[in-house]
Design a protein around this motif. Sequence first.
Motif, mmCIF file in Angstrom:
data_model
loop_
_atom_site.group_PDB
_atom_site.id
_atom_site.type_symbol
_atom_site.label_atom_id
_atom_site.label_comp_id
_atom_site.label_asym_id
_atom_site.label_seq_id
_atom_site.Cartn_x
_atom_site.Cartn_y
_atom_site.Cartn_z
ATOM 1 N N SER A 69 31.799 62.905 25.532
ATOM 2 C CA SER A 69 33.102 62.931 25.322
ATOM 3 C C SER A 69 33.466 61.733 24.554
ATOM 4 C CB SER A 69 34.002 62.533 26.631
ATOM 5 O OG SER A 69 33.797 61.073 26.833
ATOM 6 N N GLY A 123 41.020 62.773 29.341
ATOM 7 C CA GLY A 123 42.233 63.338 29.101
ATOM 8 C C GLY A 123 43.239 63.415 30.028
ATOM 9 N N PHE A 174 38.538 68.092 26.713
ATOM 10 C CA PHE A 174 38.177 66.813 26.440
ATOM 11 C C PHE A 174 36.737 66.509 26.574
ATOM 12 C CE2 PHE A 174 42.597 66.939 28.214
ATOM 13 C CZ PHE A 174 43.209 66.770 27.255
ATOM 14 N N ASP A 183 40.187 67.897 20.323
ATOM 15 C CA ASP A 183 39.519 67.110 20.789
ATOM 16 C C ASP A 183 37.858 67.767 20.987
ATOM 17 O OD1 ASP A 183 40.791 64.524 20.737
ATOM 18 O OD2 ASP A 183 41.362 64.328 22.459
ATOM 19 N N HIS A 184 38.182 68.783 21.717
ATOM 20 C CA HIS A 184 36.943 69.619 22.087
ATOM 21 C C HIS A 184 36.274 70.294 21.017
ATOM 22 C CE1 HIS A 184 34.534 72.802 24.282
ATOM 23 N NE2 HIS A 184 34.164 71.696 24.859
ATOM 24 N N SER A 215 41.131 72.605 22.363
ATOM 25 C CA SER A 215 41.973 71.452 22.076
ATOM 26 C C SER A 215 41.135 70.825 20.694
ATOM 27 C CB SER A 215 42.077 70.278 23.193
ATOM 28 O OG SER A 215 40.676 69.642 23.083
#
Length: 259
Positions: A173, A73, A136, A87-88, A85
């Motif tokens: 990730s 990220g 991320f 994404d996480h 976030s």
Amino acid sequence: MRNPPLIVFTDLDGTLLDHETYSPEPARPALDRLSEAGIPLILASSKTAAELALLRDRIGCSDCPAIVENGAGLLDSGSEAEAGSPDHARLIAALGATPSDIRGLFEGFSDLGPDGVARVTGLPPTEAHLAASRQFSEPGLWHGTPEELERFLEALGAQGVTARRGGRFLTLSFGGTKADRMDEIAARYGNPPRLALGDAPNDREMIEAAEYGVIVANPHGTALPALDGEADGRVRRTAAPGPEGWNTAVLDLLDTLGI
């Protein structure tokens, strides 16, 4: 500043930051010269945005974006790190969807919590809290066999999750490397020539992809093998370690380029 004469991407631990003191001060002459010339300094680290926001202020490059979590990220210029976030959250959901017998063999930072991160990393509590503030990626400890790890990674791969091993930790990730982010950031500045500096295997792609690469000596880490570009001098190695070697390498290149 768009279209600067150069853009610099640098790893931190053992590269711009001293291994023992964690200080960049031996590199201050080169840092000041970069600032005076209007050359963007992009920090590129495995650290979180919360960690890099503080370091970026201390080093003096808060007006530049930074590459966080090993390229998973970005922290934009002038912005502050935010907790969590999408994404996480997606990454944790993907972990939860793996078979329970192998999910339990991965102990991620989210499982450990800040206190656990402090215990396994040796970081003080405040720093461990920042390291645990993932946006991320999800580092963690693997407690299973190689065969179980293969099953674990296959299950995650089916959901678009990739894994990289670095030291003690296995980091998950949705992809992205320091080199990928380097291209993205350089484009914002009009694609000037790039200098990339690092000391560890996870810096290899970034160093090899830049017009000028520097392998900073790190007697405390795993030495990088010969890289593409060393034979023709495009990639060089420093004699001095850490910020002392960083300082010399940057000043030498600026002199060579007449900047």
